[in-house]
Motif scaffolding. Structure first.
Motif, PDB file in Angstrom:
ATOM      1  N   ASN A   1     -81.099  81.951  44.750  1.00  0.00           N
ATOM      2  CA  ASN A   1     -82.442  83.170  45.536  1.00  0.00           C
ATOM      3  C   ASN A   1     -81.782  84.150  44.895  1.00  0.00           C
ATOM      4  O   ASN A   1     -81.023  84.023  43.927  1.00  0.00           O
ATOM      5  CB  ASN A   1     -81.770  83.797  46.485  1.00  0.00           C
ATOM      6  CG  ASN A   1     -82.185  82.356  47.546  1.00  0.00           C
ATOM      7  OD1 ASN A   1     -81.199  81.702  47.473  1.00  0.00           O
ATOM      8  ND2 ASN A   1     -83.532  82.259  48.337  1.00  0.00           N
ATOM      9  N   SER A   2     -83.318  84.751  43.797  1.00  0.00           N
ATOM     10  CA  SER A   2     -82.500  86.659  43.597  1.00  0.00           C
ATOM     11  C   SER A   2     -82.319  87.691  44.474  1.00  0.00           C
ATOM     12  O   SER A   2     -81.611  87.085  45.526  1.00  0.00           O
ATOM     13  CB  SER A   2     -83.641  86.811  42.645  1.00  0.00           C
ATOM     14  OG  SER A   2     -84.743  86.504  43.163  1.00  0.00           O
ATOM     15  N   GLY A   3     -82.031  88.683  44.465  1.00  0.00           N
ATOM     16  CA  GLY A   3     -81.699  89.843  45.184  1.00  0.00           C
ATOM     17  C   GLY A   3     -80.725  89.921  46.343  1.00  0.00           C
ATOM     18  O   GLY A   3     -79.729  89.368  45.779  1.00  0.00           O
ATOM     19  N   SER A   4     -80.554  89.871  47.236  1.00  0.00           N
ATOM     20  CA  SER A   4     -79.241  90.382  47.960  1.00  0.00           C
ATOM     21  C   SER A   4     -79.110  89.234  48.485  1.00  0.00           C
ATOM     22  O   SER A   4     -77.310  89.077  48.565  1.00  0.00           O
ATOM     23  CB  SER A   4     -80.185  90.842  49.652  1.00  0.00           C
ATOM     24  OG  SER A   4     -80.696  89.746  50.180  1.00  0.00           O
ATOM     25  N   LEU A   5     -79.720  87.908  48.789  1.00  0.00           N
ATOM     26  CA  LEU A   5     -78.197  86.197  48.677  1.00  0.00           C
ATOM     27  C   LEU A   5     -77.591  86.115  47.518  1.00  0.00           C
ATOM     28  O   LEU A   5     -76.654  85.676  47.425  1.00  0.00           O
ATOM     29  CB  LEU A   5     -80.179  85.201  49.069  1.00  0.00           C
ATOM     30  CG  LEU A   5     -79.988  85.795  50.594  1.00  0.00           C
ATOM     31  CD1 LEU A   5     -81.340  84.636  50.465  1.00  0.00           C
ATOM     32  CD2 LEU A   5     -79.027  85.182  51.378  1.00  0.00           C
ATOM     33  N   MET A   6     -78.261  86.635  46.701  1.00  0.00           N
ATOM     34  CA  MET A   6     -77.858  86.420  45.302  1.00  0.00           C
ATOM     35  C   MET A   6     -76.467  87.131  44.826  1.00  0.00           C
ATOM     36  O   MET A   6     -75.403  86.881  44.569  1.00  0.00           O
ATOM     37  CB  MET A   6     -78.180  86.967  43.780  1.00  0.00           C
ATOM     38  CG  MET A   6     -77.858  86.624  42.094  1.00  0.00           C
ATOM     39  SD  MET A   6     -78.029  87.637  40.959  1.00  0.00           S
ATOM     40  CE  MET A   6     -77.391  89.236  41.404  1.00  0.00           C
TER      41      MET A   6
END
Length: 441
Positions: free
Chosen positions: A103-108
């Motif tokens: 995932n990109s974003g906060s999960l990254m």
């Protein structure tokens, strides 16, 4: 959940799960011909769903055939929580594949990019990445991901034939949208199709989640404030998403069978002209194409309208990223970078367009969707090309309560007001934020 014993059990389970997925690898080295001993082997880890496996195999085969220094081998893992455990365990033990999709974003952010990932700011393709993807892969002033596949939009699919028959224009404000609904209702059709039926309850969230572009336009720092418990859904501008759900219900614009309607049934209502609008993710156009091929050209897409026409835009779901772990070094690091660069190239773009149906713009400005994609996808891409997009809140904040879809259905069925539901959701997210150990909660 923080004991050493539990961590050990989770790590062991993740490792066993990875072994169990070994049969999903591409086995022998994908494509390329020639002995593998003369090449540096690069492992590529992706999820084990059919589409991901086929696309990964196609990319590996083309890359292997394009040069003679490296050989990519595809590995696969489950999705969901089991897959997350595998990724985190392999990163922590230094056993991660040289390239992996996540995932990109906060999960990254949750996989500690500054500690575990190689930055990509100096890579030649980086300057051509779209700004929403770049923002979703940033940490501590550096960037860590390369785009994998296409993005998508969260907004409103609409029936272009109904619009043409009634002389309607794509709305730029919420007032214009409600006026369009009034005209549709007067014509004896459903203004807004909702699908709260079993297996489709997630669709109830689109007026709220898709409205985030308008929230960020009103307050660019809202996500940061929200994550720090300094902004609430019960207050403006975020409460507007709940209010929009209430507005269409109270005005009598939604289908009377919404509580039992499934996504496929909602798509049928839209395609057959029973209703004019369906708040949904752009990827659902694939359902239209599959079930109603003769009507797919009748379907368009626009972002959730806000209060200001000058700031009209679209909330996007940014693609996953390709990442290189810090454990990759020497020839394996160079090979990993070469493979990632290949995927971002014209050759990689051609493979995407051959193997998949894009659901929105690619995150590389140099990769264009085919001219024969459905009109709804062209509409989504137009927002990206115009720079009128904002990544969904989940790419900027890890805070999301587990009960949002059920809370917002109470608004969409008249059981609760927007204000009461927003306050209830603020309590719902509080529990999750505390579990994450976020400061300020």
């Amino acid at each position: 959940m923080h004991s050493k014993l539990v961590r050990a059990v989770v790590a062991a389970g993740a490792a066993m799960a990875l072994v169990a997925t070994a049969g999903c690898q591409s086995g022998s080295l994908a494509g390329g011909g020639g002995a593998s001993g003369s090449r540096t082997q690069i492992r590529f880890l992706n999820t084990n769903d059919k589409t991901s496996v086929e696309l990964s195999e196609a990319m590996a085969k083309a890359f292997n055939e394009s040069q003679s220094s490296y050989q990519v081998v595809v590995e696969s893992r489950p999705g969901g929580g089991d897959g997350d455990n595998i990724v985190k365990t392999r990163l922590s033990t230094g056993e991660m594949a040289e390239v992996f999709v996540y995932n990109s974003g906060s999960l990254m952010q949750a996989i500690k990019p500054a500690q575990n990932l190689q930055p990509v700011d100096d890579q030649p393709w980086f300057a051509d990445a779209r700004k929403d993807f770049v923002a979703a892969t940033e940490a501590d002033g550096k960037h860590y991901g390369a785009p994998w596949a296409s993005g998508g939009g969260g907004g409103i699919m609409y029936n272009k034939k109904i619009y043409a028959d009634l002389g309607l224009q794509v709305p730029q404000t919420w007032d214009q949208f409600m006026a369009n609904n009034a005209a549709v209702k007067a014509a004896g059709k459903v203004g807004v199709i909702q699908s709260y039926g079993q297996g489709s309850t997630w669709t109830s969230q689109l007026f709220l989640l898709g409205d985030y572009h308008n929230v960020a336009a009103a307050d660019p720092a809202w996500a940061e404030k929200y994550t720090a418990n300094k902004a609430k859904y019960a207050d403006q501008p975020a409460v507007a998403g709940f209010q929009k759900t209430e507005d269409v219900y109270k005005a009598g614009y939604i289908n009377s069978d919404a509580p039992a309607t499934t996504t496929e049934q909602a798509v049928a209502k839209l395609a057959n002209g029973e209703g004019a609008h369906y708040p949904i993710l752009s990827g659902v156009i694939d359902t239209v194409k599959r079930n109603h091929p003769d009507q797919v050209a009748d379907i368009g897409f626009f972002g959730i309208p806000g209060p200001d026409a000058a700031k009209a835009g679209l909330t996007t779901w940014v693609p996953s990223g390709m990442y290189i772990p810090t454990s990759a070094s020497g020839a394996k690091l160079e090979g990993a970078r070469a493979f990632v660069s290949f995927v971002q190239s014209a050759q990689g773009c051609a493979i995407y367009n051959k193997e998949t149906l894009p659901t929105g713009a690619y995150a590389m400005t140099t990769c264009q969707v085919p001219s024969d994609v459905p009109q709804a996808i062209k509409d989504v891409v137009a927002y990206s090309d115009a720079g009128k997009t904002t990544p969904a809140l989940e790419f900027s904040s890890p805070v999301k309560g587990p009960n949002l879809e059920h809370i917002i259905i109470t608004v969409g069925t008249g059981q609760s007001t927007a204000a009461a539901a927003a306050a209830r959701y603020d309590e719902d997210v509080k529990k999750q934020a505390q579990q994450l150990g976020l400061p300020g909660w």
